[in-house]
Design an enzyme around this catalytic site. Sequence first.
Site, short mmCIF file in Angstrom:
data_model
loop_
_atom_site.label_atom_id
_atom_site.label_comp_id
_atom_site.label_asym_id
_atom_site.label_seq_id
_atom_site.Cartn_x
_atom_site.Cartn_y
_atom_site.Cartn_z
CG HIS A 110 15.25 -22.30 -3.40
ND1 HIS A 110 16.58 -22.41 -2.78
CD2 HIS A 110 14.54 -21.28 -2.94
CE1 HIS A 110 16.91 -22.41 -1.64
NE2 HIS A 110 15.27 -21.70 -2.08
CD GLN A 131 8.99 -23.63 2.86
OE1 GLN A 131 8.55 -23.04 2.42
NE2 GLN A 131 9.93 -24.37 3.89
CE1 TYR A 161 13.57 -26.11 6.54
CE2 TYR A 161 14.18 -25.55 4.46
CZ TYR A 161 13.65 -25.28 5.63
OH TYR A 161 12.04 -24.56 5.89
CG HIS A 198 18.98 -22.61 6.22
ND1 HIS A 198 19.16 -20.98 6.80
CD2 HIS A 198 18.04 -22.73 6.28
CE1 HIS A 198 17.69 -21.27 6.76
NE2 HIS A 198 16.97 -22.03 6.53
CD GLU A 200 13.09 -15.15 1.70
OE1 GLU A 200 14.53 -16.36 2.17
OE2 GLU A 200 12.47 -15.40 1.19
CG HIS A 256 15.71 -15.41 -1.38
ND1 HIS A 256 14.20 -16.22 -2.08
CD2 HIS A 256 15.74 -16.75 -0.79
CE1 HIS A 256 14.14 -16.72 -1.62
NE2 HIS A 256 14.28 -17.09 -0.71
CG ASP A 313 11.25 -20.25 -2.10
OD1 ASP A 313 11.31 -21.13 -0.80
OD2 ASP A 313 11.67 -19.11 -1.77
ZN ZN Z 1 14.06 -21.23 0.84
#
Ligand code: ZN
Length: 454
Positions: free
Chosen positions: A57, A62, A122, A206, A236, A270, A321
Amino acid sequence: MSDAAAYQFKAGHLWHEAQWRNDAAFGVDSTGKITPVSSESPDYVGNWVLPGMPNLHSHAFQRAMAGLAERRGPGDDSFWTWRETMYSFAARIGPDTLQAIASQLYVEMLKAGYTQVCEFHYLHHQPDGTPYAQPEAMSLALIEAAREAGIALTLLPVLYMSGGFDGRPLSARQRRFGHDVDAYLSLLSNLRKLESADVRVGVALHSLRAIPEQAWRSVIEHEALKTGPVHIHIAEQIGEVQDCLATRGARPVEWLLDHAAIDRRWCLVHATHLTDTETARIARSGAIAGLCPTTEANLGDGLFPLARFMDAGGTLGIGSDSHISISPIEELRWLEYGQRLSTRHRNVAARHADESVGETLWRHALKGGAQAAGMPIGAVDTDMRADFIVLDNDSPLLAARDHRSAMDSFLFAGNVSPVRHVMAGGKWVVRDFRHRDETRIAARYRTAMLSLVG
Ligand code: ZN
């Protein structure tokens, strides 16, 4: 360092079928697959050789904001306040910056021992929501980044349709994430034409809140979802569980299991907030629990019911993540330590006497990660992708360690990674701790960061 060399290797210890095999030999052919050994005198590659870890993931962009959301805001900080920082950051990223960030990230992953990444992608359109002239431009940036770094990629373009469980439209800042079902299927079919030995294309939904209830059936029953991996963020946050209960009359995992044929192709990312019944049902379904312990800790999400899930025969894997940390060692350590802290017991992941925690975790994460990736990875075995890591023979961490203690020392006892060499897809991508192209990729990343943050 040839791109298409064939090799014959011998390892002091090779991690194979849940144990160390002594003096193991294997070949790598010029297509990047493992073969049986054919040479009388294979080259000694190292004392401790393990299959590379899949990273199930990732949101590559990010990585560039890691560390920028650790200052307290005016009120109580939570996942939702972090998300505001993330949205404003995402708004500044285009295809070139995404490629610069992702290449750097993938280099760091390879150096840490990840040899495959599932990219839950995304960030599709321009910041105002208008598609790029080439609608798949951002996906192509990720594919190119993976190629540059030399990491196997499972690209999971994300279907993101609404901004909440009530089906409200996407907010201004979410618009660049969005597709209707037809546009999404067209993106998916264009990307599937690019599949290769190094790139697999799956599906990502998503979250339940991002797919309106009335669209669910047409999405889930579509032909395009019948093959390959399907990933979804789920349970999550407590707020998400409450909203799902309020609007759909069921908890998220309960609702998902009741409204889709969940099987081993599914990765439930998650799956933090579960009842005992939900935990058992996920385990029975064969789906993977996609655990991201450092991100879940960083965001204050909560703890996964690890012992109960493992006792029910569940399958799990790990992902980095948000990339607050890029280390399979740290993910697995946090997975175990979170359980120790909350239960006040030791050695939680080892469910039977004399089992090693490190070996148990590495074995589970390899299996679940390979399943989530939908690629022939996770073992140094004939016809599998030649993805493996070689630990540093000179590391003091491994001094006087044997087959009973090496994995636990590797995972629990170091602060400097002993991952010395990494082969991915039959190519040496990391030699003596250095990636083959790390200087150029890091310089470009610095330039991109100055344009984003400076
Ligand atoms: Zn994520």
